[in-house]
Design an enzyme around this catalytic site. Structure first.
Site, mmCIF file in Angstrom:
data_model
loop_
_atom_site.group_PDB
_atom_site.id
_atom_site.type_symbol
_atom_site.label_atom_id
_atom_site.label_comp_id
_atom_site.label_asym_id
_atom_site.label_seq_id
_atom_site.Cartn_x
_atom_site.Cartn_y
_atom_site.Cartn_z
ATOM 1 N N GLY A 111 -39.495 -45.705 -63.274
ATOM 2 C CA GLY A 111 -38.246 -45.773 -62.507
ATOM 3 C C GLY A 111 -37.424 -46.924 -63.078
ATOM 4 O O GLY A 111 -37.532 -47.245 -64.268
ATOM 5 N N SER B 290 -39.386 -40.784 -68.171
ATOM 6 C CA SER B 290 -38.603 -41.466 -67.126
ATOM 7 C C SER B 290 -38.740 -40.695 -65.821
ATOM 8 O O SER B 290 -39.074 -39.509 -65.832
ATOM 9 C CB SER B 290 -37.124 -41.483 -67.534
ATOM 10 N N PHE C 172 -31.184 -51.545 -70.888
ATOM 11 C CA PHE C 172 -30.888 -50.121 -70.714
ATOM 12 C C PHE C 172 -29.518 -49.856 -70.083
ATOM 13 O O PHE C 172 -28.728 -49.063 -70.601
ATOM 14 C CB PHE C 172 -32.007 -49.494 -69.849
ATOM 15 N N THR D 39 -33.851 -54.020 -68.081
ATOM 16 C CA THR D 39 -33.871 -54.297 -69.528
ATOM 17 C C THR D 39 -32.413 -54.251 -69.993
ATOM 18 O O THR D 39 -31.494 -54.367 -69.180
ATOM 19 C CB THR D 39 -34.676 -53.208 -70.269
ATOM 20 N N VAL E 234 -33.641 -43.842 -85.576
ATOM 21 C CA VAL E 234 -34.512 -42.666 -85.410
ATOM 22 C C VAL E 234 -33.736 -41.346 -85.483
ATOM 23 O O VAL E 234 -34.328 -40.287 -85.658
ATOM 24 C CB VAL E 234 -35.334 -42.691 -84.091
ATOM 25 N N TYR F 258 -28.873 -37.067 -69.908
ATOM 26 C CA TYR F 258 -29.994 -38.022 -70.031
ATOM 27 C C TYR F 258 -31.238 -37.422 -69.373
ATOM 28 O O TYR F 258 -32.331 -37.453 -69.947
ATOM 29 C CB TYR F 258 -29.638 -39.372 -69.403
HETATM 30 P P1 NDP Z 1 -33.553 -51.250 -74.084
HETATM 31 O O1 NDP Z 1 -32.126 -50.888 -74.280
HETATM 32 O O2 NDP Z 1 -33.865 -52.642 -73.688
HETATM 33 O O3 NDP Z 1 -34.388 -50.872 -75.389
HETATM 34 C C1 NDP Z 1 -34.173 -49.671 -76.098
HETATM 35 C C2 NDP Z 1 -34.812 -49.757 -77.472
HETATM 36 O O4 NDP Z 1 -34.585 -48.506 -78.138
HETATM 37 C C3 NDP Z 1 -34.219 -50.850 -78.331
HETATM 38 O O5 NDP Z 1 -35.238 -51.522 -79.003
HETATM 39 C C4 NDP Z 1 -33.337 -50.100 -79.322
HETATM 40 O O6 NDP Z 1 -33.337 -50.755 -80.576
HETATM 41 C C5 NDP Z 1 -34.095 -48.763 -79.447
HETATM 42 N N1 NDP Z 1 -33.199 -47.710 -79.898
HETATM 43 C C6 NDP Z 1 -32.166 -47.137 -79.245
HETATM 44 N N2 NDP Z 1 -31.537 -46.249 -80.021
HETATM 45 C C7 NDP Z 1 -32.203 -46.244 -81.214
HETATM 46 C C8 NDP Z 1 -32.028 -45.551 -82.438
HETATM 47 N N3 NDP Z 1 -31.052 -44.650 -82.601
HETATM 48 N N4 NDP Z 1 -32.878 -45.804 -83.470
HETATM 49 C C9 NDP Z 1 -33.869 -46.701 -83.309
HETATM 50 N N5 NDP Z 1 -34.104 -47.383 -82.175
HETATM 51 C C10 NDP Z 1 -33.266 -47.164 -81.152
HETATM 52 O O7 NDP Z 1 -34.107 -50.219 -72.985
HETATM 53 P P2 NDP Z 1 -35.575 -49.974 -72.374
HETATM 54 O O8 NDP Z 1 -36.560 -50.897 -72.934
HETATM 55 O O9 NDP Z 1 -35.401 -49.904 -70.920
HETATM 56 O O10 NDP Z 1 -35.821 -48.488 -72.904
HETATM 57 C C11 NDP Z 1 -36.983 -48.086 -73.588
HETATM 58 C C12 NDP Z 1 -37.295 -46.644 -73.215
HETATM 59 O O11 NDP Z 1 -37.591 -46.572 -71.825
HETATM 60 C C13 NDP Z 1 -36.154 -45.662 -73.451
HETATM 61 O O12 NDP Z 1 -36.697 -44.467 -73.983
HETATM 62 C C14 NDP Z 1 -35.588 -45.422 -72.054
HETATM 63 O O13 NDP Z 1 -34.977 -44.171 -71.947
HETATM 64 C C15 NDP Z 1 -36.863 -45.514 -71.237
HETATM 65 N N6 NDP Z 1 -36.723 -45.787 -69.815
HETATM 66 C C16 NDP Z 1 -36.055 -46.914 -69.389
HETATM 67 C C17 NDP Z 1 -35.942 -47.158 -68.039
HETATM 68 C C18 NDP Z 1 -35.186 -48.325 -67.487
HETATM 69 O O14 NDP Z 1 -34.844 -48.301 -66.289
HETATM 70 N N7 NDP Z 1 -34.912 -49.349 -68.271
HETATM 71 C C19 NDP Z 1 -36.571 -46.255 -67.041
HETATM 72 C C20 NDP Z 1 -37.208 -45.112 -67.617
HETATM 73 C C21 NDP Z 1 -37.296 -44.918 -68.951
HETATM 74 P P3 NDP Z 1 -32.051 -50.987 -81.516
HETATM 75 O O15 NDP Z 1 -30.846 -51.034 -80.632
HETATM 76 O O16 NDP Z 1 -32.352 -52.272 -82.225
HETATM 77 O O17 NDP Z 1 -32.085 -49.814 -82.428
HETATM 78 C C1 8X3 Z 2 -34.029 -44.770 -66.740
HETATM 79 C C2 8X3 Z 2 -34.052 -44.744 -65.264
HETATM 80 O O1 8X3 Z 2 -32.978 -43.743 -63.177
HETATM 81 O O2 8X3 Z 2 -31.486 -44.705 -64.839
HETATM 82 O O3 8X3 Z 2 -34.680 -43.686 -67.294
HETATM 83 O O4 8X3 Z 2 -32.581 -42.616 -65.250
HETATM 84 S S1 8X3 Z 2 -32.716 -43.900 -64.627
#
Ligand code: NDP
Ligand code: 8X3
Length: 252
Positions: free
Chosen positions: A184, A140, A190, A188, A61, A153
């Site tokens: 929160g 988030s 993440f 995953t 992206v 972030y």
């Molecule tokens: P994951 O790491 O499990 O998933 C992240 C996804 O984003 C993957 O599918 C990855 O795909 C994709 N991604 C990352 N960078 C790129 C890129 N440059 N181009 C295309 N795709 C990309 O994390 P989560 O499911 O937890 O995260 C999903 C969303 O939720 C994020 O926006 C995160 O900030 C947000 N979030 C997460 C929280 C948490 O605690 N887990 C809490 C709050 C928000 P690939 O690597 O194949 O490109």
């Molecule tokens: C992901 C949750 O608290 O690590 O957005 O920022 S936190």
């Protein structure tokens, strides 16, 4: 005709859980992410299990041309997107601002803010033409509060919050719904991504309490999307019961 959802970041976590839930509800899906092999196996599984049609588009992206080419190369019928889930995102590092890694900052800003905008510009253009659609942005708790060492972030997720409010105004004349979902702690990939493959450090983030799981967030997104057309869920902040805010946990 079945509805279509485009999910960014469908290769893991929240995006993957959304893909499963939307497929279970009969949506045809455009699945995106960088990891082609994961997109392919997820697409095969969902097609087989739910008999829905899946288009895969593997791109980064952050790459404006790749976003443009991949989306515009979709067969025309796939442009009738009903739901866009702007989920792709990440954190890199956890350092005080004076020790932050500038490359990490670029990665987060380019992915979480600029990447979301590149995708939104194209898809919202199609939605305005049809005068319908629903955009769901994944923010988030870090977009509502800042926490120590979260600096950049948190700034990117505050930007997602601001952009969600702005989209709601700009897209109002077209009847397009805009929902921001702010989780929160969700267990995953993440934290493993944030700590660059350090599995032990990542695991420790979710120790001593019950974090959310990706399906909890998919469920909330589905709730917002499945409301009647005259109802828009503007904003949802979803926390583990054991997490009060960005900094306070009830850990055992
Ligand atoms: P994951 O790491 O499990 O998933 C992240 C996804 O984003 C993957 O599918 C990855 O795909 C994709 N991604 C990352 N960078 C790129 C890129 N440059 N181009 C295309 N795709 C990309 O994390 P989560 O499911 O937890 O995260 C999903 C969303 O939720 C994020 O926006 C995160 O900030 C947000 N979030 C997460 C929280 C948490 O605690 N887990 C809490 C709050 C928000 P690939 O690597 O194949 O490109
Ligand atoms: C992901 C949750 O608290 O690590 O957005 O920022 S936190």
């Amino acid at each position: 005709m079945s509805k279509i959802a485009l999910i960014t970041g469908a290769t893991s976590g929240i995006g993957e859980a959304c893909a499963e839930l939307f497929a279970a509800n009969g949506y045809n899906l455009i699945l995106t992410g960088r990891r082609k092999d994961r997109l392919k196996s997820l697409a095969e599984k969902l097609n087989k299990t739910y008999n829905v049609e899946i288009a895969e588009a593997a791109f980064d992206v952050r790459n404006r041309n790749a976003v443009h080419d991949n989306l515009n190369n979709l067969p025309p019928e796939w442009r009738n997107i009903d739901v866009l889930i702007n989920n792709a995102g990440l954190s890199q590092g956890l350092d005080p601002v004076h020790e932050g890694d500038v490359t990490d900052w670029d990665t987060m800003i380019d992915t979480n803010v600029k990447g979301l905008l590149y995708v939104t510009k194209i898809v919202s253009g199609w939605m305005t033409g049809r005068k319908k659609g629903h955009i769901v942005n994944i923010g988030s708790i870090a977009g509502k509060e800042v926490y120590p060492k979260g600096n950049v972030y948190c700034a990117t997720k505050h930007a997602v919050d601001a952009l969600s409010q702005a989209m709601r105004i700009d897209l109002l004349p077209y009847g397009i719904r805009v929902t921001a979902i702010h989780p929160g702690a969700v267990e995953t990939e993440f934290s493993e991504v944030r700590f660059k493959g350090d599995k032990e450090r990542a695991k420790a983030v979710y120790k001593g309490y019950e974090p959310l799981v990706a399906a909890d967030i998919a469920d909330a997104i589905w709730y917002a999307v499945s409301r009647p057309p005259h109802v828009n869920i503007n904003d949802m902040l979803i926390m583990p019961t054991a997490q009060a805010n960005a900094t306070n946990w009830n850990k055992k």
